[in-house]
Design an enzyme around this catalytic site. Sequence first.
Site, PDB file in Angstrom:
ATOM      1  N   ASP A   1      -5.687 -44.983-102.476  1.00 27.16           N
ATOM      2  CA  ASP A   1      -4.537 -45.243-103.348  1.00 27.16           C
ATOM      3  C   ASP A   1      -3.902 -43.901-103.706  1.00 27.16           C
ATOM      4  O   ASP A   1      -4.313 -42.852-103.201  1.00 27.16           O
ATOM      5  CB  ASP A   1      -4.963 -46.033-104.604  1.00 27.16           C
ATOM      6  CG  ASP A   1      -3.874 -47.028-105.010  1.00 27.16           C
ATOM      7  OD1 ASP A   1      -2.738 -46.580-105.252  1.00 27.16           O
ATOM      8  OD2 ASP A   1      -4.153 -48.237-105.080  1.00 27.16           O
TER       9      ASP A   1
ATOM     10  N   HIS B   1       1.530 -46.472-102.094  1.00 25.87           N
ATOM     11  CA  HIS B   1       0.200 -46.177-102.658  1.00 25.87           C
ATOM     12  C   HIS B   1      -0.558 -45.174-101.787  1.00 25.87           C
ATOM     13  O   HIS B   1      -1.752 -45.341-101.525  1.00 25.87           O
ATOM     14  CB  HIS B   1      -0.610 -47.471-102.840  1.00 25.87           C
ATOM     15  CG  HIS B   1      -0.156 -48.303-104.015  1.00 25.87           C
ATOM     16  ND1 HIS B   1      -0.486 -48.007-105.317  1.00 25.87           N
ATOM     17  CD2 HIS B   1       0.612 -49.410-104.072  1.00 25.87           C
ATOM     18  CE1 HIS B   1       0.052 -48.907-106.132  1.00 25.87           C
ATOM     19  NE2 HIS B   1       0.740 -49.768-105.398  1.00 25.87           N
TER      20      HIS B   1
ATOM     21  N   GLU C   1       4.087 -52.932-103.690  1.00 20.71           N
ATOM     22  CA  GLU C   1       4.657 -51.906-104.569  1.00 20.71           C
ATOM     23  C   GLU C   1       5.082 -50.655-103.793  1.00 20.71           C
ATOM     24  O   GLU C   1       4.587 -49.558-104.042  1.00 20.71           O
ATOM     25  CB  GLU C   1       3.632 -51.544-105.657  1.00 20.71           C
ATOM     26  CG  GLU C   1       3.349 -52.715-106.582  1.00 20.71           C
ATOM     27  CD  GLU C   1       2.310 -52.405-107.660  1.00 20.71           C
ATOM     28  OE1 GLU C   1       2.439 -52.962-108.754  1.00 20.71           O
ATOM     29  OE2 GLU C   1       1.381 -51.615-107.401  1.00 20.71           O
TER      30      GLU C   1
HETATM   31  C1  ACM Z   1      -1.529 -55.032-107.014  1.00 17.98           C
HETATM   32  O1  ACM Z   1      -1.760 -55.480-108.143  1.00 17.98           O
HETATM   33  N1  ACM Z   1      -1.198 -53.763-106.858  1.00 17.98           N
HETATM   34  C2  ACM Z   1      -1.648 -55.864-105.818  1.00 17.98           C
END
Ligand code: ACM
Length: 510
Positions: A179, A250, A314
């Site tokens: 991440d 991410h 995201e």
């Molecule tokens: C998420 O909550 N980033 C999938």
Amino acid sequence: MPAQRSALALVPRPTKSTVRPGLFTLDAGTALHIGAGAEPAADLLRTLLAPATGLPLPSSPEGQFTLTLDPGLAGLGEEGYGLTVAPHAVLLRAAHLTGLLRGIQTIRQLLPPQALSASPRPGFRWELPCVEITDLPRHPWRGAMLDVARHFQPVAYLRRYVDLLALHKIGVFHLHLTDDQGWRMPVSAYPKLTEIGGRRAESLVGPAGGDVYDGVPHGGSYTRAELAGLVGYAAARGVTVMPEIEMPGHVRAALAAYPGLGNRPDRTLDVWTRWGVCDTVLGVHDEVLDFCRTVLHEVMDVFPSPYLHIGGEECPTSEWTDSAAARERALAQGLSSPAALHGWFLGRMGDFLVRHGRRPVAWAETGAELPLDFTVMTWRDAAHTLTAARRGHPVVSAYHRATYLDYAQSQDPGEPPAQPGDVVDLRAVHDHDPVPEGAERSAAERVSGTQAQLWTEFVRTPEQIEYLTYPRLCALADRAWSGATDWADFRTRLDAHTARLDALGVTYHP
Ligand code: ACM
């Protein structure tokens, strides 16, 4: 009659169980009669019972305790099993080894809770109540995701985590390995991913948007051997480890290690110390696609899981809009806008995995944006599960208001720091039906199941992980395995089940 009570207090609840009079006692004279192919199940039984009971459970053709593979039970599927306990004999049968492994967890729960203790409990009578159980899951996908990117956990803890999943017949351990704030898996062609990307200078204190930092470096990464060992350990317990490598968003930790993978190679970035959504994302040039394929090659080498998760959520697209190279790529691919590079990117990587015999998994933002090869995890809105299933995706419901364990379990101001916004209480988890209301049969059949998520921005220690995970994961396991909707019955069984969690030293939420 304590034995009888425990027979009725299994979590998850078996499909069909009948308690009969009498008890079977496991003692130093108990031997296992092991059918061909059932040896790994016998090994697991011995491994699980040895610490507390010290019982040798030797093999013998005359053994009273039989473990056997029986093709006649094929109707119970991959994970189903039949268990008969009589006063002088035990018979555990399944068509597949995984079914035997699930049955062994039932046997463990039928014993006194002290049988789950990690230390010797001499002098106990290890009695099983006489029962007839036929059991199979409602949903094949019952999972739990642990984020080891935000806060690293050593592999010894991951093994314990797997043990607790197996106890609850959870079959998928989704390991969130990368991440913005950390990259935890070594990739031999890109050593800086863990050398640089595995460590951040400090961490934000409190939720996203704040500006107080702890000043404490945080880092860690696994070795390839540790991850391979974890895969084997989990497999012996009937648990598949599904890794997740995030892309194309991410990825700040990867960009800190290799700035050339980003959209502005001139820029140096740190491994992110904040929480929230980071707007630095992967570039879309050939070097980046090669990088991702190389990483996924190594991931496939280490993880035999048929499913591989590539994140996908995201991903702000402003960097692509601002990048001449990305705009050119979008044009060359005939895409309507740079934002459409998101689906294009994931499509390329999904194709790559499919060509290698794997099944790509991604988080679904809307339920309607991914190629149909993808199994999707719908998390934002309960309605997305139906959208995705109707489109033709296999779907795993990860609806945040029912499965995100990083939310607090109650309104109590004494709850530890949590993701702000919602409360996900035990009842919300148990009430959650992975199959959305109104789903026609074809859509309902595409819902593979559900899983819990533990994002760890606010979760640093194993004690905190277990406080947030239990007993909510018991509720998820119960609902997803048995389809049980009876809340009062679950609560009664859970009251007895907490004695098992106590014996295992789980620091569950009271
Ligand atoms: C998420 O909550 N980033 C999938």
